[in-house]
Design a protein around this motif. Structure first.
Motif, short mmCIF file in Angstrom:
data_model
loop_
_atom_site.label_atom_id
_atom_site.label_comp_id
_atom_site.label_asym_id
_atom_site.label_seq_id
_atom_site.Cartn_x
_atom_site.Cartn_y
_atom_site.Cartn_z
N UNK A 578 0.99 -1.21 -0.09
CA UNK A 578 -0.20 0.12 0.06
C UNK A 578 0.79 1.15 0.18
N UNK A 579 0.75 1.88 -1.10
CA UNK A 579 1.78 2.94 -1.04
C UNK A 579 0.90 4.38 -0.96
N UNK A 580 0.96 4.73 -0.23
CA UNK A 580 0.42 6.42 0.26
C UNK A 580 1.06 7.32 -0.23
N UNK A 581 0.59 8.56 -1.17
CA UNK A 581 1.70 9.78 -0.43
C UNK A 581 0.57 10.99 -0.55
N UNK A 582 1.19 11.82 0.35
CA UNK A 582 0.56 12.92 1.00
C UNK A 582 1.35 14.26 0.34
N UNK A 583 0.95 14.89 0.48
CA UNK A 583 1.18 16.88 0.24
C UNK A 583 0.19 17.04 -1.18
N UNK A 584 0.43 18.51 -1.12
CA UNK A 584 -0.63 19.15 -2.08
C UNK A 584 -0.10 18.85 -4.21
N UNK A 585 -1.48 18.05 -4.23
CA UNK A 585 -0.64 17.41 -5.61
C UNK A 585 0.10 18.32 -6.72
N UNK A 593 6.95 12.10 -6.63
CA UNK A 593 7.00 11.06 -6.33
C UNK A 593 5.98 10.30 -5.92
N UNK A 594 5.23 10.53 -7.16
CA UNK A 594 4.05 9.65 -7.44
C UNK A 594 4.50 9.56 -9.05
N UNK A 595 4.83 9.89 -9.59
CA UNK A 595 5.79 9.59 -11.38
C UNK A 595 6.67 8.17 -10.37
N UNK A 596 7.16 8.82 -9.45
CA UNK A 596 7.82 7.05 -8.99
C UNK A 596 7.34 5.90 -8.83
N UNK A 597 6.12 6.41 -7.92
CA UNK A 597 4.92 4.92 -7.86
C UNK A 597 4.45 4.56 -8.70
N UNK A 598 4.31 5.59 -10.17
CA UNK A 598 3.79 5.15 -11.28
C UNK A 598 4.60 3.80 -11.85
N UNK A 599 6.04 3.99 -12.28
CA UNK A 599 6.92 4.21 -12.56
C UNK A 599 7.23 2.42 -12.14
N UNK A 600 7.25 1.99 -10.95
CA UNK A 600 7.39 1.01 -10.29
C UNK A 600 6.24 -0.02 -10.67
N UNK A 601 6.88 -1.28 -10.78
CA UNK A 601 5.74 -2.19 -10.78
C UNK A 601 5.26 -3.16 -9.48
N UNK A 602 3.68 -3.03 -9.03
CA UNK A 602 3.66 -2.52 -7.71
C UNK A 602 2.45 -4.28 -7.89
#
Length: 653
Positions: A578-585, A593-602
């Motif tokens: 579970x990956x939860x990213x906090x902060x102003x979009x 951080x979102x790009x890093x999560x998106x680019x990694x296989x999950x």
């Protein structure tokens, strides 16, 4: 003179509207007529892109003698299998029990109360290959119905009873053993030279590829990657216009059966995206982009939905639109023709009918002709195109929704996110009626209550869309679809029925086997597991586990037939992070951080953004913090991460 099919919306049914056969749609009027006239039903099931359906129409359904026999002694009914998958599944099971094989066109003879007593697939106009002539068969069945009706009705009742038996579900969630056995079965069937599984004809098997990529060993992944490479190099891939054909008639992926289906291309695009995330190899990205671009260019309806398929045939010949001879290429490219022919395997002897070649890259030897492709594609676009089935199906569009959303995640392509958003809006506006999904839509008209496949696929797509763009409306609609899944389709004993209860459906079956499309239970369980984690909603988790328990006998007996469900089981036993990213979009640090999560296989993981909807359970106590990513695995959370590189490292190791 047109028959009753002229009032239908299905392009497949409309193709038969002017046959001399007095076809009827599957509706209350037709079924009541069979009961009233006490005649057997001849049920013909097919679909618009089906080559042999077209052949049987030309040979038999346009024949005056065949039409006279059907019209006088039977109630002829046509069904589009894509509009009524429940009828297709039920009567295909009957045909397979009778003949040991199945396929389309499907030909089934039913009693007036809808029980199947005889069936097969394609029948020729004259006896050949051990098959009787179709007219001869009709006359034989008419005679048997007259002389042996009680016997036929007794056999039909027994056959239907056999189709209505489900093995009891397991008492507990299966272990990981079926996953291991599914992987071993794929290993044994693997073709090390050309990739793929089993002999010709070869089908892509995306659920098996996904299982290998997500839950297999390094050797398993290598098998999947070899298959993806061979398909992308072969003729099953359209090297000019992008997208994949239905299957290859040979073991080499060289000569395809040229029909193109929305579901194949959506599922395969997702596989290539996953391969790119795992390896970083540009060739997987390029194939995924070409496939998604094919959907956007050639299958997208102006409304935002996606059409179902393109035929194999054009101008009366299979593959005519796609193949070339060296002389044709020379006429297009002049002196540049030899370079293009070398790059795409176009030779004087050809690899297809009449000396033509299917474009492929097996013998390219590194030769490239990218600068010439556009010129050949422009010429090809002047040819008469294959016929298109322009109906929009909810479930297949759910698969396309997932593929487009994942395309944005893996590649950062805004146009894929925009197209996915437009598709979700279309589904909500056109196929959401009175608190439920409709199955099919064409030119402004939607109809037929949705099936388990529709709810499961659209819910999966909406979860993927939320994780791509973090619009919480998408996730909340997915939750609503999950509630309907439990209300309308769930068997209290475990698993899900494929259809709502209907008076014209004698048996509600539970679809578990993963075919060209993941089974309804696979899609439902996958969606419910993800929603259970996003919303901390235990009823969804228990329902998904109930589907896995109900699938346990098949997982144990034939794991290769349920590779999609094996993947769901693997995710249930060992959930991804579970990956939860906090902060102003809008903060560049959050976007990184979102790009890093998106680019990694999950594999089997979920992703959420706090500021998108602070009421979601995963966001408790995480709002208002500095930009950071929280990674949790099975209830254990690691220290927050602020560095995108460290986040990606955490998700890939």
């Amino acid at each position: 003179m047109a028959n009753r099919l002229a009032q239908c919306t299905s392009p497949y049914l409309l193709q038969h509207a002017r046959n001399p056969v007095e076809w009827n749609p599957w509706d209350a009027e037709s079924l009541e007529r069979a009961r009233k006239e006490d005649k057997p039903i001849f049920l013909s099931i097919g679909y618009s892109a089906c080559h042999w359906c077209h052949v049987m129409e030309r040979e038999s359904f346009e024949d005056a003698a065949v039409a006279a026999e059907l019209n006088a002694h039977f109630i002829p009914i046509k069904v589009d299998r894509e509009e009524r998958p429940d009828l297709d599944d039920l009567y295909m099971g009957a045909v397979q029990a009778i003949t040991g094989r199945g396929g389309w066109p499907m030909s089934v003879w039913l009693t007036p109360d809808l029980k199947p007593f005889y069936g097969g697939t394609y029948y020729p106009p004259t006896p050949r290959h051990g098959l009787p002539a179709f007219l001869q068969l009709l006359e034989s069945i008419r005679g048997a119905w007259s002389a042996q009706r009680p016997h036929l009705e007794s056999d039909a009742a027994s056959l239907l009873a056999a189709l209505d038996r489900d093995p009891p579900p397991a008492a507990a969630l299966p272990t990981g053993e079926p996953v291991r056995r599914a992987l071993e079965t794929l290993e044994r069937a693997f073709d090390p030279r050309w990739g793929g599984f089993g002999p010709a004809p070869k089908f892509p098997q995306p659920t098996g590829l996904e299982l290998l990529l997500r839950h297999g060993s390094g050797a398993d992944r290598a098998r999947a990657l070899r298959t993806l490479d061979a398909m992308a190099e072969g003729g099953i891939f359209d090297h000019l216009g992008g997208g994949f054909a239905r299957y290859s008639v040979d073991a080499q992926w060289l000569v395809p059966h040229f029909e193109k289906m929305l579901y194949d291309n959506a599922l395969l695009a997702s596989c290539y995206l996953e391969a790119f995330q795992l390896t970083g190899e540009p060739r997987y990205r390029d194939t995924a982009v070409a496939t998604l671009d094919y959907l956007l260019r050639d299958l997208r309806d102006p409304s935002g939905g996606f059409h179902s398929s393109e035929d194999a045939d054009s101008e009366g010949e299979e593959g005519r639109f796609y193949v070339f001879t060296p002389a044709q290429i020379e006429g297009i490219l002049g002196a540049d023709a030899p370079r293009f022919c070398q790059a795409y395997g176009i030779s004087a002897e050809g690899c297809f009918e009449h000396g033509a070649s299917v474009l492929h890259r097996f013998e390219a030897g590194g030769a490239t002709a990218e600068d010439l492709r556009a010129r050949v594609l422009a010429f090809r676009d002047t040819r008469p195109r294959p016929g298109k089935d322009d109906k929009v199906l909810a479930g297949w569009n759910g698969l396309a929704l997932s593929a487009l959303a994942r395309g944005h995640q893996a590649l950062g392509e805004p146009r894929f996110l925009e197209a996915a958003g437009a598709l979700a809006d279309f589904l909500r506006a056109e196929l959401w009626r009175d608190g439920g999904l409709l199955r099919t839509w064409r030119r402004g008209h939607g109809h037929t209550p949705g099936f388990l496949e529709d709810y499961g696929a659209v819910a999966c797509g909406l979860v993927d869309l939320y994780e791509a763009g973090f619009d919480a409306r998408r996730l909340r609609w997915a939750f609503e679809l999950g509630e309907i899944l439990l209300e309308r389709f769930q068997d209290p004993g475990g698993g899900f029925f494929g259809s709502i209860a209907r008076p014209d459906l004698l048996v509600r079956q539970k679809p578990f086997q993963d075919g060209a499309v993941p089974s309804g239970n696979t899609l439902a369980a996958r969606a419910l597991l993800a929603l259970a984690r996003h919303f901390d909603h235990d009823p969804f988790r228990r329902a998904a586990e109930g589907a896995l328990r109900a699938a346990a006998p098949l997982l144990e007996r034939a794991p290769a037939a349920v590779t999609g469900m094996a993947g769901v089981l693997a995710s249930a036993l060992a959930p991804g992070p579970e990956v939860v990213i906090a902060g102003d979009p809008g903060d560049p640090r959050v976007r990184a951080l979102v790009a890093a999560a998106h680019g990694a296989p999950r594999a089997g993981g979920i992703l959420s953004l706090v500021e998108a909807d602070p009421a979601l359970p995963l966001h408790r106590d995480r709002r208002g913090t500095e930009p950071a990513a929280f990674v949790c695995r099975q209830g254990v959370c690691e220290a927050p991460v602020t560095d995108p590189l460290r986040l990606r490292d955490r998700l890939t190791n």
